[in-house]
Design an enzyme around this catalytic site. Structure first.
Site, PDB file in Angstrom:
ATOM      1  N   SER A 167       0.845  -1.198   0.000  1.00 36.22           N
ATOM      2  CA  SER A 167       0.000   0.000   0.000  1.00 36.22           C
ATOM      3  C   SER A 167       0.876   1.242   0.000  1.00 36.22           C
ATOM      4  O   SER A 167       1.750   1.384   0.855  1.00 36.22           O
ATOM      5  CB  SER A 167      -0.890   0.014   1.248  1.00 36.22           C
ATOM      6  OG  SER A 167      -1.378   1.330   1.455  1.00 36.22           O
ATOM      7  N   HIS A 212      -0.891  -1.570  -3.992  1.00 34.35           N
ATOM      8  CA  HIS A 212      -2.230  -1.375  -3.432  1.00 34.35           C
ATOM      9  C   HIS A 212      -2.501   0.122  -3.336  1.00 34.35           C
ATOM     10  O   HIS A 212      -1.748   0.860  -2.710  1.00 34.35           O
ATOM     11  CB  HIS A 212      -2.277  -2.045  -2.054  1.00 34.35           C
ATOM     12  CG  HIS A 212      -3.599  -1.995  -1.365  1.00 34.35           C
ATOM     13  ND1 HIS A 212      -4.564  -2.955  -1.542  1.00 34.35           N
ATOM     14  CD2 HIS A 212      -4.116  -1.110  -0.469  1.00 34.35           C
ATOM     15  CE1 HIS A 212      -5.609  -2.679  -0.790  1.00 34.35           C
ATOM     16  NE2 HIS A 212      -5.369  -1.566  -0.125  1.00 34.35           N
ATOM     17  N   ASP A 257      -4.991   3.027  -2.094  1.00 37.27           N
ATOM     18  CA  ASP A 257      -6.086   3.309  -1.167  1.00 37.27           C
ATOM     19  C   ASP A 257      -6.760   4.634  -1.508  1.00 37.27           C
ATOM     20  O   ASP A 257      -6.236   5.707  -1.195  1.00 37.27           O
ATOM     21  CB  ASP A 257      -5.543   3.362   0.275  1.00 37.27           C
ATOM     22  CG  ASP A 257      -5.220   1.983   0.809  1.00 37.27           C
ATOM     23  OD1 ASP A 257      -6.090   1.098   0.717  1.00 37.27           O
ATOM     24  OD2 ASP A 257      -4.101   1.793   1.327  1.00 37.27           O
ATOM     25  N   MET A 311      -9.640   7.265  -0.800  1.00 37.67           N
ATOM     26  CA  MET A 311     -10.509   7.644   0.329  1.00 37.67           C
ATOM     27  C   MET A 311     -11.229   8.952   0.030  1.00 37.67           C
ATOM     28  O   MET A 311     -10.601   9.896  -0.459  1.00 37.67           O
ATOM     29  CB  MET A 311      -9.666   7.828   1.593  1.00 37.67           C
ATOM     30  CG  MET A 311      -8.901   6.582   1.984  1.00 37.67           C
ATOM     31  SD  MET A 311      -7.946   6.869   3.466  1.00 37.67           S
ATOM     32  CE  MET A 311      -7.214   5.255   3.682  1.00 37.67           C
ATOM     33  N   HIS A 348      -8.206  -0.117  -4.041  1.00 36.83           N
ATOM     34  CA  HIS A 348      -9.134  -0.299  -2.917  1.00 36.83           C
ATOM     35  C   HIS A 348      -9.880   1.013  -2.715  1.00 36.83           C
ATOM     36  O   HIS A 348      -9.308   1.992  -2.234  1.00 36.83           O
ATOM     37  CB  HIS A 348      -8.306  -0.684  -1.680  1.00 36.83           C
ATOM     38  CG  HIS A 348      -9.086  -0.796  -0.420  1.00 36.83           C
ATOM     39  ND1 HIS A 348      -8.486  -0.849   0.821  1.00 36.83           N
ATOM     40  CD2 HIS A 348     -10.418  -0.886  -0.181  1.00 36.83           C
ATOM     41  CE1 HIS A 348      -9.410  -0.971   1.755  1.00 36.83           C
ATOM     42  NE2 HIS A 348     -10.583  -0.984   1.175  1.00 36.83           N
ATOM     43  N   MET A 361     -12.353   3.296  -0.904  1.00 38.77           N
ATOM     44  CA  MET A 361     -13.098   3.557   0.332  1.00 38.77           C
ATOM     45  C   MET A 361     -13.892   4.836   0.109  1.00 38.77           C
ATOM     46  O   MET A 361     -13.504   5.926   0.545  1.00 38.77           O
ATOM     47  CB  MET A 361     -12.116   3.693   1.509  1.00 38.77           C
ATOM     48  CG  MET A 361     -11.521   2.358   1.927  1.00 38.77           C
ATOM     49  SD  MET A 361      -9.962   2.525   2.815  1.00 38.77           S
ATOM     50  CE  MET A 361      -8.824   2.604   1.416  1.00 38.77           C
ATOM     51  N   MET A 404     -10.877  -6.609   5.812  1.00 40.36           N
ATOM     52  CA  MET A 404     -10.183  -5.522   6.517  1.00 40.36           C
ATOM     53  C   MET A 404      -9.831  -5.980   7.929  1.00 40.36           C
ATOM     54  O   MET A 404     -10.695  -6.448   8.671  1.00 40.36           O
ATOM     55  CB  MET A 404     -11.078  -4.272   6.610  1.00 40.36           C
ATOM     56  CG  MET A 404     -11.279  -3.508   5.321  1.00 40.36           C
ATOM     57  SD  MET A 404      -9.759  -2.980   4.490  1.00 40.36           S
ATOM     58  CE  MET A 404      -8.955  -1.966   5.742  1.00 40.36           C
ATOM     59  N   ASP A 437      -6.035  -6.800   4.761  1.00 43.52           N
ATOM     60  CA  ASP A 437      -5.495  -5.442   4.695  1.00 43.52           C
ATOM     61  C   ASP A 437      -5.588  -4.731   6.045  1.00 43.52           C
ATOM     62  O   ASP A 437      -6.680  -4.539   6.569  1.00 43.52           O
ATOM     63  CB  ASP A 437      -6.309  -4.677   3.635  1.00 43.52           C
ATOM     64  CG  ASP A 437      -5.821  -3.257   3.417  1.00 43.52           C
ATOM     65  OD1 ASP A 437      -4.753  -2.892   3.944  1.00 43.52           O
ATOM     66  OD2 ASP A 437      -6.522  -2.512   2.696  1.00 43.52           O
TER      67      ASP A 437
HETATM   68  C1  DX5 Z   1      -6.461   1.332   5.545  1.00 42.54           C
HETATM   69  C2  DX5 Z   1      -5.910   0.970   4.189  1.00 42.54           C
HETATM   70  C3  DX5 Z   1      -4.739   0.055   4.231  1.00 42.54           C
HETATM   71  C4  DX5 Z   1      -3.538   0.636   4.898  1.00 42.54           C
HETATM   72  C5  DX5 Z   1      -2.555  -0.440   5.216  1.00 42.54           C
HETATM   73  O1  DX5 Z   1      -7.635   2.048   5.397  1.00 42.54           O
HETATM   74  O2  DX5 Z   1      -6.915   0.327   3.413  1.00 42.54           O
HETATM   75  O3  DX5 Z   1      -4.425  -0.412   2.942  1.00 42.54           O
HETATM   76  O4  DX5 Z   1      -2.912   1.601   4.129  1.00 42.54           O
HETATM   77  O5  DX5 Z   1      -1.530   0.148   5.936  1.00 42.54           O
HETATM   78  P1  DX5 Z   1      -0.861  -0.559   7.203  1.00 42.54           P
HETATM   79  O6  DX5 Z   1      -0.186  -1.779   6.687  1.00 42.54           O
HETATM   80  O7  DX5 Z   1       0.045   0.479   7.713  1.00 42.54           O
HETATM   81  O8  DX5 Z   1      -1.986  -0.910   8.162  1.00 42.54           O
HETATM   82 ZN    ZN Z   2      -6.338  -0.742   1.568  1.00 39.89          ZN
END
Ligand code: DX5
Ligand code: ZN
Length: 221
Positions: free
Chosen positions: A7, A32, A34, A36, A65, A67, A136, A174
């Site tokens: 990520s 990965h 993320d 948001m 991913h 969110m 998650m 994750d």
């Molecule tokens: C959280 C994300 C994860 C996160 C993982 O909302 O979806 O992908 O970045 O990071 P670590 O490994 O630091 O928990």
């Molecule tokens: Zn993620």
């Protein structure tokens, strides 16, 4: 053999190109991404513009991913030459079946993410069209949180359900994964291990990727 998906949420965003190179040189399997929206989760990260600018800069596939609330109308914008999976949240998609089908219609694989408190049975009626289930192991929104051990049961459940049904979805996990707990996650049945801060905040991220791969491979059944 379990795969490592790094990520970039914990990366230095002023040097994302260098981060992609490190991830590739370390031998990771996916990047990965993320996304948001500041509504579904209490944080904002990046979206299609950043993902589009990183496409073509690495040979690694992207595991996107999302969110974000009801992302269906924006799905197409996440399709790049690198995009292998587009993963949406069960909790954010009122018309999940339709959203998953629209991802597949764009020629990429679809995934569904589940928050830690969401019961695994909610996916019963979409399992046959789902390419990836993203379990998650933290409440989404931030990197660097602690792994919630209760989700190991959820991983085992999806793993045995897959064996019994003959389906072939991948199980991704994750959040909060480090070198101490990664073997438990792989032993529970995970195929894709998402790691952010334990790799990108390590003193030597390249060596950290290699260590994760070694542990993951040693524990793969
Ligand atoms: C959280 C994300 C994860 C996160 C993982 O909302 O979806 O992908 O970045 O990071 P670590 O490994 O630091 O928990
Ligand atoms: Zn993620």
């Amino acid at each position: 053999m379990a795969k490592i998906s790094v990520s970039i949420l914990s990366a230095d965003f002023s040097a994302l190109g260098d981060t992609l190179k490190t991830i590739g040189d370390g031998g990771a399997d996916f990047v990965h991404m993320d996304v948001m929206d500041g509504r579904f989760v209490p944080n904002l990260s990046f979206g299609p513009v950043v993902i589009g600018s990183l496409a073509g800069k690495t040979d690694l596939p992207f595991d996107v991913h999302i969110m974000a609330e009801n992302p269906t109308d924006m799905i197409e914008q996440y399709v790049t030459e690198n995009t292998e999976y587009i993963v949406v949240h069960y909790e954010a998609c009122p018309h999940l079946d339709k959203t998953l089908r629209s991802i597949k219609a764009l020629g990429v694989k679809c995934g569904v993410a589940l928050n830690p408190a969401t019961h695994p049975a909610v996916l019963d009626y979409v399992l046959d069209i789902t390419d990836q289930i993203l379990v998650m192991s933290v409440n989404p929104g931030f990197g660097g949180q602690s792994f919630i051990p209760g989700v190991l049961d959820k991983i085992r459940m999806y793993s045995s359900m897959r064996a019994e049904s003959g389906l072939s979805y991948k199980i991704s996990v994750d959040g909060g994964i480090n070198l101490e707990n990664v073997s438990d996650v792989v032993d529970a049945g995970a195929d894709i291990i998402v790691v952010g801060s334990s790799i990108l905040n390590a003193p030597d991220p390249l060596a950290a990727i290699r260590s994760f791969k070694e542990v993951a491979n040693a524990h793969t059944r």
